[in-house]
Write an enzyme that holds these catalytic residues in place. Structure first.
Site, short mmCIF file in Angstrom:
data_model
loop_
_atom_site.label_atom_id
_atom_site.label_comp_id
_atom_site.label_asym_id
_atom_site.label_seq_id
_atom_site.Cartn_x
_atom_site.Cartn_y
_atom_site.Cartn_z
N CYS A 161 74.96 -63.43 -60.48
CA CYS A 161 74.86 -64.92 -60.83
C CYS A 161 74.51 -65.64 -59.55
O CYS A 161 74.70 -66.96 -59.37
CB CYS A 161 76.27 -65.15 -61.55
N TYR A 181 83.55 -55.19 -63.00
CA TYR A 181 83.79 -56.51 -63.25
C TYR A 181 83.31 -56.88 -64.83
O TYR A 181 82.36 -57.66 -64.92
CB TYR A 181 82.39 -57.43 -62.20
N CYS A 221 78.43 -84.78 -73.00
CA CYS A 221 77.66 -84.16 -72.12
C CYS A 221 76.59 -83.45 -73.04
O CYS A 221 76.96 -82.68 -73.91
CB CYS A 221 78.36 -83.22 -71.44
N CYS A 230 73.81 -81.24 -63.54
CA CYS A 230 72.43 -80.97 -63.75
C CYS A 230 71.56 -81.47 -62.54
O CYS A 230 70.98 -82.62 -62.77
CB CYS A 230 71.93 -81.64 -65.10
N CYS A 241 76.13 -87.60 -62.06
CA CYS A 241 77.07 -86.46 -62.52
C CYS A 241 76.53 -85.10 -61.51
O CYS A 241 75.34 -84.99 -61.53
CB CYS A 241 77.03 -86.15 -63.67
N1 SAH Z 1 80.61 -58.80 -67.09
C1 SAH Z 1 81.43 -59.87 -67.48
C2 SAH Z 1 82.08 -60.76 -66.73
C3 SAH Z 1 81.20 -61.00 -65.52
S1 SAH Z 1 82.09 -62.37 -64.49
C4 SAH Z 1 80.56 -60.69 -68.72
O1 SAH Z 1 79.49 -60.62 -68.72
O2 SAH Z 1 81.40 -61.52 -69.37
C5 SAH Z 1 82.74 -61.20 -63.12
C6 SAH Z 1 84.10 -61.10 -63.43
O3 SAH Z 1 84.52 -60.03 -62.39
C7 SAH Z 1 85.15 -61.84 -63.75
O4 SAH Z 1 85.64 -61.44 -65.09
C8 SAH Z 1 86.33 -61.87 -62.81
O5 SAH Z 1 87.64 -61.78 -63.26
C9 SAH Z 1 86.06 -60.24 -62.13
N2 SAH Z 1 86.47 -60.19 -60.90
C10 SAH Z 1 86.28 -60.84 -59.71
N3 SAH Z 1 86.63 -60.19 -58.75
C11 SAH Z 1 86.89 -58.98 -59.13
C12 SAH Z 1 87.13 -57.68 -58.42
N4 SAH Z 1 87.27 -57.58 -56.96
N5 SAH Z 1 87.14 -56.61 -59.27
C13 SAH Z 1 87.00 -56.51 -60.46
N6 SAH Z 1 86.67 -57.55 -61.32
C14 SAH Z 1 86.82 -58.80 -60.64
#
Ligand code: SAH
Length: 570
Positions: free
Chosen positions: A434, A337, A184, A95, A92
């Site tokens: 990330c 974001y 899983c 992991c 898989c």
């Molecule tokens: N801070 C949040 C989400 C992080 S993930 C948490 O911890 O849950 C990144 C996020 O960015 C996602 O929700 C995605 O939809 C958003 N995203 C992606 N491209 C973007 C952009 N250009 N402008 C604003 N948001 C965006």
């Protein structure tokens, strides 16, 4: 000797690549089946092999300086090898690191982040060692030696087995063939009950699985989410069509069989792409959203919204971001974001105002509801791209920021977003990432524009896999860029902190380590020049008019080229 497909080599694995693959060099070759001439410095990437293993590997694809090889046999296992608890770990794709002790997994991730900050970010290794705090791991699951059962979300593809039965499990590696597995080890126990119920229903009613090749068939994916703090379960079936026959019957069965069952919906996705969820979701029974709690806040989550998959580590990531933000209750904070507003609400409890920006409209709906649900009135949300909303608000409305938090997807921040952030001159920037490669690229930009990288920490939210989160604090500093430059020059003498790519010393060390060859700055500068790279000092100019400058021999040239590639300078 030419290295070719299907040849078998014995090699000691000395490193792990970014995707967890073992890396070995044929100069450390124990025995080659037909001699080792010309194999000096040749690199093998061996999936499933770990640092410290001595393995027999079969060449799958040979390139000029390296080859991909398949693990044939482990001759001497690495002392860090453990028995992978999941029987499917090797087949898989999920992991990659399960066979490595958890302690070493964490060390690998910490090193991966640091290497990227040095290689791509252009910071010196000493500086990165100094500012990075120890990585935050996760407690092992009792009896399993490493953390398992931590994921709150699973997406199982549905297909047909060789005997015609409906099956579900995970895609093998990067393919569309399904490895059958209803339980899983990363996911919750309830997944199995849900899958048993859905598959026996589909089998009984003659509902066909979607076929990736013919694009026919109805049932594509089963998406399951669980709120760890609330026990609520959401099931969403992804269909290649508008409805499921006898949906109500399945709803009855799910609500009877699955403890905590709260939301059952279908999502319609008729596109022939790899994107799992379509635009439209229709509720069949229960609530549209499930709830979860992190750090005393309650979040409501819809099927399409982003929500961090490891709630235990997520709380630690948010707590770290909050600590780095250094809030006193007076600050104006931007959370770019922001998803469903999780970080925003964490910050809002300690700030004057928080402004969240997110591209997915449903997530912003959730964010607003979440603010209300938690009685938070100083968090405000905007739908749109961070790189558009932020400049717009800054230019048109002259908004300000004391602290900016960003948590972008893997591709990192858009430059328009970074440049606006820099122009807004917040006291602090907290970068939650990330993907440490794009983090490093963005930190390089911010550091080059007056921000000082103060500290950072890797937090492991994907035990068993190769991914890792990193939280970094940047500060505007008192005398801005000047202070940063002084600090670097004192520490490193060679200003490596701001040089493009690796320093001469780093290249020399790499070449020595990987080929045993010593190369001079002169040779490196000749090869950099050849590659069209901009250089500071010109080592090619002789002090005497007609003095002959020695030219880099081909073997050393190849070694330097390899280093330049490794440091992503070419
Ligand atoms: N801070 C949040 C989400 C992080 S993930 C948490 O911890 O849950 C990144 C996020 O960015 C996602 O929700 C995605 O939809 C958003 N995203 C992606 N491209 C973007 C952009 N250009 N402008 C604003 N948001 C965006």
């Amino acid at each position: 000797m030419k290295i070719q497909k299907n040849q078998i080599y014995t090699v000691r694995i000395t490193d792990l690549g970014a995707d967890g693959e073992g890396i070995g060099h044929l100069e450390e070759l124990c025995t080659a089946q037909d001699g080792k001439e010309g194999a000096n410095g040749y690199t093998l990437f061996v999936k499933d092999a770990l640092i410290g293993d001595v393995v027999r590997a079969r060449i799958v694809k040979a390139k000029k300086g390296y080859a991909y090889a398949r693990l044939e046999e482990i001759l001497t296992p690495s002392p860090d090898r453990v028995e992978a608890p999941c029987p499917y770990a090797r087949q898989c794709g999920g992991c990659q690191l399960q066979a490595l002790s958890y302690e070493k997994q964490l060390a690998f991730k910490d090193r991966k982040v640091k290497n990227n900050l040095v290689r791509i970010g252009g910071f010196s290794p000493e500086f990165i060692e100094r500012i990075m705090e120890p990585p935050t791991g996760m407690d092992p699951t009792p009896g399993l030696g490493a953390p398992f059962r931590y994921r709150n979300k699973a997406q199982f593809p549905v297909g047909r087995g060789r005997d015609g039965r409906l099956i579900t499990g995970f895609y093998a590696g990067r393919t569309h063939s399904i490895i059958e597995n209803r339980d899983c080890l990363l996911g919750v126990k309830e997944n199995e009950t849900v899958l048993n119920t859905v598959l026996s229903f589909a089998q009984e009613k003659g509902i066909d699985a979607y076929d990736e090749k013919t694009k026919q068939g109805l049932l594509r994916h089963v998406l399951i989410r669980k709120g760890f703090a609330t026990g609520q379960i959401m099931v969403c079936l992804v269909l290649n069509g508008p409805r499921l026959p006898e949906e109500e019957v399945l709803a009855d069965r799910l609500f009877a069989a699955v403890p905590g069952m709260t939301s059952f919906s279908v999502n319609i996705n008729r596109e022939a792409t790899n994107v799992i969820l379509g635009e439209k979701t229709r509720l069949i029974r229960g609530k549209e959203r499930i709830e979860d709690q992190i750090g005393g806040l309650t979040f409501s989550i819809s099927p399409r919204s982003f929500y961090q998959v490891n709630p235990v580590q997520t709380e630690r990531i948010y707590a770290q971001a909050l600590e780095y933000a250094g809030l006193t209750g007076r600050e104006t904070v931007w959370d770019l974001y922001c998803g469903i507003g999780t970080i925003s609400l964490f910050l809002a409890r300690k700030a004057k105002d928080v402004y969240g920006v997110e591209i997915v409209p449903e997530a912003i709906d959730d964010a607003k509801k979440n603010a209300e649900r938690n009685g938070i009135s100083n968090a405000h949300f905007y739908v749109g791209k961070a790189e558009e909303v932020l400049p717009q608000k800054y230019e048109a409305e002259g908004i300000s920021a004391d602290v900016i938090v960003v948590d972008p997807p893997r591709k990192g921040c858009d430059e328009a977003c970074l440049s606006t952030m820099v122009r807004m001159r917040p006291e602090r920037i907290v970068y939650v990432s990330c993907d440490s490669a794009t983090l490093a690229r963005d930190l390089k930009y911010l550091a080059g524009n007056g921000y000082e990288v103060v500290k950072g920490r890797a937090i492991d939210n994907f035990p068993g896999g190769v991914h890792v989160e990193t939280v970094v604090l940047l500060s505007k500093g008192e005398i801005d860029s000047k202070k940063v430059r002084v600090e670097f020059s004192l520490e490193d003498m060679d200003m490596s902190g701001f040089q493009k790519g690796a320093t001469y010393e780093q290249i020399k060390a790499y070449v020595l380590e990987h080929t045993g060859l010593k190369v001079s700055s002169l040779y490196i500068s000749q090869i950099k020049r050849k590659c069209g790279l901009d250089m500071g000092q010109n080592y090619n100019l002789s002090k005497k008019e007609d003095a002959k400058v020695p030219q880099c021999p081909p073997k050393k040239e190849a070694a330097i080229m390899k280093a330049l590639k490794y440091f992503q300078m070419i």
